[in-house]
Structure formats: C-alpha cells, structure tokens
Design an enzyme around this catalytic site. Sequence first.
Site, PDB file in Angstrom:
ATOM      1  N   ASP A 161      10.229   6.539  14.420  1.00  0.00           N
ATOM      2  CA  ASP A 161      10.038   7.943  14.073  1.00  0.00           C
ATOM      3  C   ASP A 161      10.483   8.771  15.270  1.00  0.00           C
ATOM      4  O   ASP A 161       9.943   8.624  16.367  1.00  0.00           O
ATOM      5  CB  ASP A 161       8.547   8.172  13.767  1.00  0.00           C
ATOM      6  CG  ASP A 161       8.226   9.607  13.406  1.00  0.00           C
ATOM      7  OD1 ASP A 161       7.073   9.857  13.014  1.00  0.00           O
ATOM      8  OD2 ASP A 161       9.113  10.485  13.512  1.00  0.00           O
ATOM      9  N   HIS A 169       0.794   1.278  10.057  1.00  0.00           N
ATOM     10  CA  HIS A 169       1.037   2.715  10.163  1.00  0.00           C
ATOM     11  C   HIS A 169       1.751   3.175   8.893  1.00  0.00           C
ATOM     12  O   HIS A 169       2.741   2.594   8.494  1.00  0.00           O
ATOM     13  CB  HIS A 169       1.913   2.976  11.397  1.00  0.00           C
ATOM     14  CG  HIS A 169       2.024   4.410  11.755  1.00  0.00           C
ATOM     15  ND1 HIS A 169       1.346   4.980  12.808  1.00  0.00           N
ATOM     16  CD2 HIS A 169       2.734   5.402  11.198  1.00  0.00           C
ATOM     17  CE1 HIS A 169       1.627   6.261  12.881  1.00  0.00           C
ATOM     18  NE2 HIS A 169       2.479   6.547  11.927  1.00  0.00           N
ATOM     19  N   GLY A 208      12.949  15.765   6.801  1.00  0.00           N
ATOM     20  CA  GLY A 208      12.709  16.974   6.031  1.00  0.00           C
ATOM     21  C   GLY A 208      12.624  18.240   6.852  1.00  0.00           C
ATOM     22  O   GLY A 208      12.778  19.345   6.338  1.00  0.00           O
ATOM     23  N   ASP A 237      11.276  12.729  16.620  1.00  0.00           N
ATOM     24  CA  ASP A 237      10.911  14.084  16.287  1.00  0.00           C
ATOM     25  C   ASP A 237      11.550  15.016  17.310  1.00  0.00           C
ATOM     26  O   ASP A 237      11.339  14.830  18.505  1.00  0.00           O
ATOM     27  CB  ASP A 237       9.399  14.135  16.447  1.00  0.00           C
ATOM     28  CG  ASP A 237       8.787  15.236  15.681  1.00  0.00           C
ATOM     29  OD1 ASP A 237       9.343  16.329  15.707  1.00  0.00           O
ATOM     30  OD2 ASP A 237       7.737  14.990  15.067  1.00  0.00           O
ATOM     31  N   HIS A 244      13.589   9.242  10.427  1.00  0.00           N
ATOM     32  CA  HIS A 244      12.851   7.984  10.389  1.00  0.00           C
ATOM     33  C   HIS A 244      13.844   6.862  10.201  1.00  0.00           C
ATOM     34  O   HIS A 244      14.904   7.044   9.599  1.00  0.00           O
ATOM     35  CB  HIS A 244      11.875   7.952   9.206  1.00  0.00           C
ATOM     36  CG  HIS A 244      10.800   8.982   9.296  1.00  0.00           C
ATOM     37  ND1 HIS A 244      10.101   9.415   8.190  1.00  0.00           N
ATOM     38  CD2 HIS A 244      10.286   9.661  10.344  1.00  0.00           C
ATOM     39  CE1 HIS A 244       9.210  10.315   8.560  1.00  0.00           C
ATOM     40  NE2 HIS A 244       9.306  10.492   9.858  1.00  0.00           N
ATOM     41  N   GLY A 296      13.181  15.840  12.216  1.00  0.00           N
ATOM     42  CA  GLY A 296      13.394  14.534  12.815  1.00  0.00           C
ATOM     43  C   GLY A 296      13.992  13.541  11.842  1.00  0.00           C
ATOM     44  O   GLY A 296      14.450  13.886  10.750  1.00  0.00           O
ATOM     45  N   GLU A 337       0.832  -1.205   0.000  1.00  0.00           N
ATOM     46  CA  GLU A 337       0.000   0.000   0.000  1.00  0.00           C
ATOM     47  C   GLU A 337       0.866   1.254   0.000  1.00  0.00           C
ATOM     48  O   GLU A 337       1.837   1.357   0.754  1.00  0.00           O
ATOM     49  CB  GLU A 337      -0.901   0.048   1.245  1.00  0.00           C
ATOM     50  CG  GLU A 337      -1.724   1.340   1.270  1.00  0.00           C
ATOM     51  CD  GLU A 337      -2.487   1.591   2.559  1.00  0.00           C
ATOM     52  OE1 GLU A 337      -2.389   0.784   3.508  1.00  0.00           O
ATOM     53  OE2 GLU A 337      -3.196   2.611   2.613  1.00  0.00           O
ATOM     54  N   CYS A 389      15.868  26.255  20.532  1.00  0.00           N
ATOM     55  CA  CYS A 389      14.776  26.207  19.556  1.00  0.00           C
ATOM     56  C   CYS A 389      13.553  25.579  20.208  1.00  0.00           C
ATOM     57  O   CYS A 389      13.644  25.014  21.289  1.00  0.00           O
ATOM     58  CB  CYS A 389      15.113  25.306  18.369  1.00  0.00           C
ATOM     59  SG  CYS A 389      16.571  25.735  17.480  1.00  0.00           S
TER      60      CYS A 389
END
Lengths: 435, 455
Positions: free
Chosen positions: A135, A336, A187, A137, A192, A190, A67, A148
């Site tokens: 993942d 996911h 991008g 972040d 992946h 973070g 998928e 930041c």
Amino acid sequence: MTKEKEEHREDPMQIDSNRVPTGSLLTDYLRIYYGKFFPYTDMFKWLAYGNDGKHPGCDSSYFGRREFSFTIKSDRDEVYLRFQSFFNASEMETSIKAKCPTKIDIGAVYTVDPAKRHAYAQSGFNPIERELVFDIDISDYDDVRYCCSGADTCLNCWPLMTIAIKVIDTALREDFGFSHILWVYSGRRGVHCWVCDSRARRLSKEQRSAIADYFHVYKGGENSLKKVTFSGPLHPFLARAYTDALKNEFEKWVSTQKLFEHEERFHKILQLIPDESVVSELAEKWQGNSVRWEHLKHMLQSGSKKTQGLRRCIEEIVFSYTYPRLDIQVTKGMNHLLKAPFCVHPGTGRICIPIDPKKCEEFDPTSVPTVAQLIEELNANASIGADNYVEKTSLAASVHLFRTCFLEPLIKTCKDELENAYNTMMQQTKDSLNW
Amino acid sequence: MEIVRSQRRNGSDGSGSAASLPLYKSAPSIEFRLEEFGQYAIDRLRVLQAISDGLSRGKKPKEMENLVSEQWRANMKHQDADKTLRKDIISHFVLRLVYCREEEMRRWFLSMETALFRYRFRLQNAEAQKSIMNELQLQYNVLGNAEYETIKDKLTEAARSVNFTSNPETVFYKVPFEDVPELVASRRVFILKGFAFVPRNQVVSLVCTIFRSNISKALALTNRKWRAMIQDQEKDRIAPMVEALGNVYLGPDYSKPKDCAEISLKDINQLASTSFPLCMRHLFGKLREDHHLKHQGRMQLGLFLKGVGLKLEDALAFWRAEFSQKVGAERFDKEYAYSIRHNYGKEGKRTDYTPYSCQKIIMSTPSTGDHHGCPYRHFSEENLRAALNKMGVGGRAMDDIMDKVRNRHYQLACTLTFEATHGTSCETGINHPNQYFVESRKFFESKNKQSQPTA
C-alpha cells in the site's frame, strides 16, 4: 495550494466537490454501480484461483473460506461488518447488491468458512493463504512535495507513484520471481499492489516481514532527520532502482518542485549532508547562484579528501526524495484487510481501477472514471438504444485490462498447478498401494 | 538419540573446536539423578540469561560470540567432552519442560536457545558446520559454475555492500528466498527469480532458521504432553522443581499492576513529567499537542498506561478527551474506543496484552507521521538533545548519554537519564518502560516518607 492547482482544474473531467456524491445520493449511485458495473464474475474467477472448475483437484470450499468485509454508511452512522464470506459468485453478487457497501475489503483465506468460525476452537481458525500486498500513499511524501499536500494529488507529484510502481514491480518480478501482480489505483491518493502467485499466497508472516524489510529503505519517524543512510556500495537491488528509475526522476523533481530555488526547500537537502564545512561552503556560494544542484553533485562526487565520508550522499538525497515509501505494516500482516479493486472511492467518486505496470507512466489519476460519469454514459448509451451498453462505457477498458493482463495468465497458471498437484498426489497414492 | 559428534582429537590443543553441537531432536534416554535435574537447568539458565542481557545491551556479534564462549566455559563445560555433551542435552530438555508452559516463556526460551545455537555454530570449524548441515538435511545446491558466471558481478556487488570480500573460491548456495528471511530482510544477499545466493559464511542464518523452527514445534508438542500427562504423573517428583525453575529468571512483565499502584486521571500530567521515561513522555506530549496519535503510538503509550495502573474507564476518558478535540467524540467512540478495550482484553479474542519492553520498542520501525519507538534510537541527535533538555538534563550527564547513544547502548542511555533526573543511581538498568516508572515512583515515595516527621 496555488495557481498550479487551478490550471489542472480546467480539465472538465476533474471532480469538483459538487459532483462527488455523498449520503443518499452516493447510495443511489452505488446501487446502480453494483447493479450494472461491478465485475462479479471476474472478481470471483480471480479469488477462486482455479478452484471453480470441475477438475477433481479443485477445492470447492476455497472461495467460501475467504474473508470479505463491508463498510456500510447510512445517513446516521457507519457500520463495519467483518468475516463476510460467500460460497460462489452469485452469493457474493446478491449480498453486495443487497447491502450496497461503500467499501469492500478483501482479507485472507482461512482454514474454515469465516462465518462459521465460532464453531471451532480458537486454534482451528487461522489464515492460511493471503496475497502479498503493498500500500503506497502519496500523503506519506508530503515533506518532499510542494504542489499538493494531504489527500490531494496532481500531475506534478503523481510521478512519485509511477516511480514506486516501477521500482517495486521490477523487484517483485526480477528478484523474487513473482509474475501474477495486480496494481490498483486506490481511488484518491495512492496505489495498492496484489501479488497473487501461489508462492506469494503461502508466505508466512515472517517471510512477508522479510520482503517488507527488503523494500524498507526510507526509515524513521517524525523526529529523525536522515531517513536514508548508505554506509557502503549499494546492494544490486538499490543500484538498479537508482540507475533505472530514481536518478532521472529526481532530476525531473528538482525542476517541477523547484527544489533549489527556495531556501527552505534546498535547506532541507543540505540538512542531509553530514558535514558542516561542506554545507557552509555550499550555502555561501549559493547566495546568488542558480546552478546549485549541479554544483552540489560536483562537490560531493569530487572525491576530494574533504568529501571522503560523503561518497553516498547523492544517492542518499535522491532516495530520500524519490524512493517508494511503503506502509510496512500492511505488507507484514496476514490478515490485514485491503480494499478490493473496482470499488468506488467515497471521497472522490473514482473507481479503483487496475494500472498496467508496463504503462504506468501513462496513467493519469485526474482522468480516472467516476461513478457519476459512468452513470451518465450508461444513460446516454441507453437512450440511443445501444446493446451491451455497459461495455461501451469508460469502465470497459479497465475490465479488459484486468482480464487480459492479469486474470487470464493467472487462471492458466492456477489450472496447471492444480492439475500437477492432483497428478502428483494420485501417483503417490498409487505407489503406496503397491504391495 | 541423535547428536552430532565431530572428530575428537586426542591430546588436542584445547581450542574448543572439537565441541559437539547437538540439535536436540529427541528426548534422551539417558538416566540421570534428580539433583542433576535442577543444577544442570540452573547452569544453562545462567548462560541463557547472560545472552538475554547481552542482546538487550546491543552487543555486536563478535562480542556475543565471546560472551557465549565465556559463559559456556564457566557454567557448562566439563573436562570430559562426553560429560559436557550429556549436561548440554539434559539441561536443554529440562528447560524445555520448564519453558513450554506459557506463550511468553516459550518465546523467550526459543529466542535465547536460537541465539545460543547461533553463536556456538559460528564458533565451530568448517567441518563441524558441514556435518551439522548434513544432519539438518540441507540439500541446498551449491551454485554451479555456469550459473555462477552469469551472475558473478551481482554477487560481488552484493558482497561489497555488506563489507564482505568474496573471491572466486567462495562457495555459494542457491536457496529459495523463503528459507533465508533474515538475509533477505537486511539485503545481505543477491536474489534472482526467487532464489537467494548465500555465501558459505552466511549459512549460519539458514541453519538457525531451521533450528528455530524445529525447537518451536518441539516446544508446542512438549507443552501438550506436559498438560496431558507429565504434569500429573510427576506431580510429586519433577513438577514442583519445574514450577520452581520457572520462577527463577523471568523479569516481571508489568501486565497486572499491583493494586496500590493505580493512578487516576488527575495525577497523570504530574506523573508524566516526573516519572515517565522519555519515549512515553514524548508520546504523551504529542498526544496533548496534536490530539492524535497513529496506531503504533497508541499501542505503545496505551499499554504502558495500562501497566502503570490506569483503569479501562479512565483510559477511555483520557483518550476520548484528547481525540475528540480532533475527530469528535462520536468518531472516537466508533473508531478508537474499540481498540482501547481490545488492549484491556475486553474484545475480540480477549488477550490481555502486555506493555512493550524496551527491546520491542527499540526494534520497532517508526515511519512518516509516527512518534513511537525509542527516542535514543530513533531521534536525530539534535531532537534528542532538545527533548532531554526539556527534561532538565544538561552538562556532563547529557554528554555521557549522547556517548551511549552513539555506541548504540540505548537502554544504558535511558538509565543515565533516569539517574540524571532523579539524582540517584539505578543499579538494575532499564529494560522496560514500566520498570522506569516503578523505580521512579519508588524513589519519590521514599523521598516523601523521609521528609515526613517520624512518629
């Protein structure tokens, strides 16, 4: 948001909001990006896992059962299309070029082609393979970084991501025995991680859950105070993370984030010490003193009667600040959907390029190529009549990394596995035919 | 029929170590009477229910071992070990028939039977355990000496981290990590290159995983057989008993609130402050404050509200009113409305999701930015005290509650909160947020009735 950030903006490659394309400009850029840059063949080869060959053991339906999902933004609205599937690279390429999605996600491999799922009873459509994914972040670390917050990152706080990569990558290879691991910059803020060994792809939800829990050390919602608690000696995995990565990182963090120079900042650290008397003694002595961190360490490690119950406090503090904070739910699920590598991040224009875990310290998020930049380079190359001009842009290095460090070793392993499985099956059939 | 018989000692000391622990691999071809069918099942069900209660009260493993031992002795044990075994097997298979029929029931039965097996296994002696492992064809390799030498430091380190002292005599098994997810998840074993090194005492985990998987598959099969033929064949004999047994111990799941219990939006603020348990009050308050909640928080609160009687249209209006203040009505409709309808079974595979029970909420893992979970478990002491203060709890009640929390009896703490805020005792004990709500409404309704003049 202060002078520190301004200084980093001197770098001309830093995206400033005037150059991040949006709306129809973004669509135009994407059209060019998908037309000339997106590495369709490499992505196909990866996700086919060797099934695109001619060996009789190959399953030609495999790629088509994966998928994908597309997010398509137009001026008026945003559409999210799930259950996209493609028979081969060429179909995938045609569809992406036609639809120009702002985001492409990769989901699981199902029992049947997702586009045809309605033809089957509910029980016939299930995910059967999926990479083990992580993942991370940086906005999850907002409570410990002062340079930041939110979606921003700079070279002062990015080391948290570097550390996360080191700790997790080492554990995945050493402890779990995985070797085909792809790390990708998300991008903006973070990283992946895609673990692609066949053993990883076949993990059940329960096993993924177990791995996620193995890594789950920083726990607690908004309302708990102490997110890391060690009641005794550390497990070898934690001990290794501490000695090889976290301990030194924290020392650096103390200085780059000036943790002990501002009261609210060191107060947060003091809150992690569960002994009132120790805390007040330190607070008193620190009224004018600047060598606080050394003092704190010395006191908590002194082994005096007073600090008996605090033996693990230093590690707890270090882990609270530097240990990787994963989005556990992403790892636990089998279906996911996670953003594909080599997408363009719509908020920054940056390409989601792979990161070499062995050289993750050298990775600089502020100098990742943007789609605008790539297009400029393309135009510059074309105007001097160079051949193979895409290969002469900044994206070439990332595609090269993808191929040499990840794709080629992976395909070799896949082909070996396919052949072995096939041979075993043939042998079994032969054996069972012996009268 | 395959069962494990360990050595039976004649004239034994009655320590119970000679008990056989069956694996229930196939349906027995024993003959038994219809009365036994019902009675045996009910006796076993008592044991399973006691286990369920014990687990939700957060009893530690040693306490659970004792509980299982007592319950088994009280309900299942017979003087004659053979008779006990017979009852054990019959009652298990009868309950399989009863609990195979619905997903929720299968899940509950599977968890309780696995727990029962786990504690009974722990109570077996080493030989009995070994023969059970052989039954399960556990061919895991014992760790060889050479390899042991190279990793023994790490083995010791891992053992110490869970308060277990290993010595050179401890036998280790080298097992693929996929086979011991529980041990990996809690970092109780050393793992290297994909293998877990499991000391003999942890083998319980291994064995239980396999047991659980076998029973799970068997339940699915039994369900199919039941639907395909047994239900019909036995409609005059066993089917009615199976139906009756199925209604015996299942607590309400609150997924379909009674009609008269519908609530409307204008009441919601009032109800939140008087009748919501702390976990939902907190989520509700945060939603009002931040006009946002993360996914798990939305699930926990949203399903609770559904269980409380909030209709879909009202739910959509409620969430839209809050979220649109932060993300705008359009984004709400695009990104969040779908999942609310999904919760009510109006999208996707149309499952009507049930509100989370206390056990599920307590076991959740809130992380940065989250407000879901059980405050008694997930809040720091300071934050919990503050939250309880806001509810009007103080003094002695506060101390009792914090005491329960320190001993990890989160649901008892919630029950005490109920008692403190309503001024009445709660006999049943809270194990579901919607139960808290229902009990609270019952209390206020009867209070209102009392204050009305009687005809």
